[in-house]
Design a protein around this motif. Structure first.
Motif, PDB file in Angstrom:
ATOM      1  N   LEU A   1       0.825  -1.207   0.000  1.00 57.92           N
ATOM      2  CA  LEU A   1       0.000   0.000   0.000  1.00 57.92           C
ATOM      3  C   LEU A   1       0.864   1.264   0.000  1.00 57.92           C
ATOM      4  O   LEU A   1       0.517   2.254  -0.649  1.00 57.92           O
ATOM      5  N   LEU A   2       1.982   1.232   0.708  1.00 64.47           N
ATOM      6  CA  LEU A   2       2.900   2.368   0.693  1.00 64.47           C
ATOM      7  C   LEU A   2       3.481   2.568  -0.705  1.00 64.47           C
ATOM      8  O   LEU A   2       3.602   3.699  -1.182  1.00 64.47           O
ATOM      9  N   LEU A   3       3.824   1.481  -1.369  1.00 62.58           N
ATOM     10  CA  LEU A   3       4.312   1.543  -2.742  1.00 62.58           C
ATOM     11  C   LEU A   3       3.283   2.242  -3.632  1.00 62.58           C
ATOM     12  O   LEU A   3       3.622   3.148  -4.404  1.00 62.58           O
ATOM     13  N   LEU A   4       2.034   1.842  -3.517  1.00 63.10           N
ATOM     14  CA  LEU A   4       0.968   2.453  -4.317  1.00 63.10           C
ATOM     15  C   LEU A   4       0.729   3.910  -3.932  1.00 63.10           C
ATOM     16  O   LEU A   4       0.498   4.762  -4.796  1.00 63.10           O
ATOM     17  N   THR A   5       0.799   4.206  -2.631  1.00 63.31           N
ATOM     18  CA  THR A   5       0.612   5.588  -2.169  1.00 63.31           C
ATOM     19  C   THR A   5       1.688   6.499  -2.734  1.00 63.31           C
ATOM     20  O   THR A   5       1.399   7.591  -3.243  1.00 63.31           O
ATOM     21  N   MET A   6       2.927   6.064  -2.628  1.00 65.47           N
ATOM     22  CA  MET A   6       4.032   6.888  -3.128  1.00 65.47           C
ATOM     23  C   MET A   6       3.950   7.070  -4.634  1.00 65.47           C
ATOM     24  O   MET A   6       4.220   8.154  -5.156  1.00 65.47           O
ATOM     25  N   THR A   7       3.555   6.034  -5.338  1.00 66.37           N
ATOM     26  CA  THR A   7       3.411   6.126  -6.790  1.00 66.37           C
ATOM     27  C   THR A   7       2.307   7.103  -7.168  1.00 66.37           C
ATOM     28  O   THR A   7       2.478   7.952  -8.037  1.00 66.37           O
ATOM     29  N   ALA A   8       1.162   6.987  -6.488  1.00 67.23           N
ATOM     30  CA  ALA A   8       0.048   7.890  -6.775  1.00 67.23           C
ATOM     31  C   ALA A   8       0.392   9.329  -6.406  1.00 67.23           C
ATOM     32  O   ALA A   8       0.055  10.268  -7.137  1.00 67.23           O
ATOM     33  N   ALA A   9       1.073   9.525  -5.286  1.00 63.66           N
ATOM     34  CA  ALA A   9       1.473  10.872  -4.877  1.00 63.66           C
ATOM     35  C   ALA A   9       2.445  11.471  -5.896  1.00 63.66           C
ATOM     36  O   ALA A   9       2.340  12.658  -6.258  1.00 63.66           O
ATOM     37  N   LEU A  10       3.382  10.666  -6.364  1.00 63.99           N
ATOM     38  CA  LEU A  10       4.325  11.132  -7.380  1.00 63.99           C
ATOM     39  C   LEU A  10       3.595  11.503  -8.664  1.00 63.99           C
ATOM     40  O   LEU A  10       3.877  12.547  -9.275  1.00 63.99           O
ATOM     41  N   LEU A  11       2.652  10.676  -9.059  1.00 66.53           N
ATOM     42  CA  LEU A  11       1.859  10.972 -10.250  1.00 66.53           C
ATOM     43  C   LEU A  11       1.131  12.303 -10.093  1.00 66.53           C
ATOM     44  O   LEU A  11       1.168  13.156 -10.998  1.00 66.53           O
ATOM     45  N   LEU A  12       0.501  12.512  -8.969  1.00 64.58           N
ATOM     46  CA  LEU A  12      -0.234  13.752  -8.735  1.00 64.58           C
ATOM     47  C   LEU A  12       0.697  14.966  -8.761  1.00 64.58           C
ATOM     48  O   LEU A  12       0.425  15.950  -9.450  1.00 64.58           O
ATOM     49  N   VAL A  13       1.780  14.889  -8.030  1.00 65.26           N
ATOM     50  CA  VAL A  13       2.716  16.025  -7.960  1.00 65.26           C
ATOM     51  C   VAL A  13       3.289  16.347  -9.336  1.00 65.26           C
ATOM     52  O   VAL A  13       3.334  17.515  -9.742  1.00 65.26           O
ATOM     53  N   LEU A  14       3.714  15.341 -10.067  1.00 64.02           N
ATOM     54  CA  LEU A  14       4.308  15.595 -11.383  1.00 64.02           C
ATOM     55  C   LEU A  14       3.271  16.088 -12.389  1.00 64.02           C
ATOM     56  O   LEU A  14       3.588  16.932 -13.243  1.00 64.02           O
ATOM     57  N   ARG A  15       2.049  15.595 -12.298  1.00 61.41           N
ATOM     58  CA  ARG A  15       0.989  16.089 -13.201  1.00 61.41           C
ATOM     59  C   ARG A  15       0.715  17.569 -12.947  1.00 61.41           C
ATOM     60  O   ARG A  15       0.597  18.362 -13.870  1.00 61.41           O
ATOM     61  N   VAL A  16       0.617  17.936 -11.677  1.00 60.36           N
ATOM     62  CA  VAL A  16       0.327  19.330 -11.321  1.00 60.36           C
ATOM     63  C   VAL A  16       1.526  20.225 -11.633  1.00 60.36           C
ATOM     64  O   VAL A  16       1.363  21.348 -12.117  1.00 60.36           O
TER      65      VAL A  16
END
Length: 164
Positions: free
Chosen positions: A110-125
């Motif tokens: 779940l941490l792996l998925l959280t970090m991936t999703a957070a990275l996706l959000l930050v880089l998209r924005v």
């Protein structure tokens, strides 16, 4: 040979092994808990920033998914402590270690998925560039290599040599 007849290389009882494994597991959980709690705390504050109102719908969905994943990771990584506390004194330490280990593994996923999703959000924005998914996939692959592939490779390789 160990007290239980296994050839672990240690002369310890099942209870001693459980105590050792528990101490190791708690040290590992402390590292993961700190990271997930800092990330989760940061994620909780994002919704209160002025920029949040300007996010596109897709970015809001990614944010919500990220927060839910972070909350789930936090729960799984704190779970072993609660589990141990609630069953303490029942003389089921080996079983507790097994369940706590499973919760920790789920927490890491779940941490792996959280970090991936957070990275996706930050880089998209931050960039709005088309290379973002590729960069996120590369980082995800790196996480997977470091957290799972290399340990699994070492487990298979060295377990095979140990039994020869």
């Amino acid at each position: 040979m160990a007290a239980d007849g296994s050839t672990s290389g240690r002369c310890e009882t099942e209870e001693e092994r459980a105590d050792r494994k528990w101490a190791d597991l708690i040290q590992e959980v402390r590292v993961a808990q700190t990271g997930v709690q800092i990330l989760f705390g940061f994620l909780l504050t994002v919704v209160f920033t002025p920029r949040f109102a300007q996010l596109e719908n897709a970015d809001r969905v990614i944010y919500i998914v990220t927060v839910v994943l972070g909350a789930s990771a936090t729960g799984a990584l704190i779970g072993p402590v609660s589990f141990h506390r609630l069953v303490s004194g029942l003389h089921i330490k080996p079983q507790t270690v097994r369940w706590a280990s499973r919760l920790t593994f789920i927490g890491l996923l779940l941490l792996l998925l959280t970090m991936t999703a957070a990275l996706l959000l930050v880089l998209r924005v931050a960039t709005h560039d088309s290379f973002v998914p590729y960069l996120v996939c590369a980082v995800l692959a790196w996480y997977f290599l470091c957290w799972f592939a290399l340990p699994c490779w070492a487990r298979v390789r060295f377990a095979r040599h140990r039994h020869k």
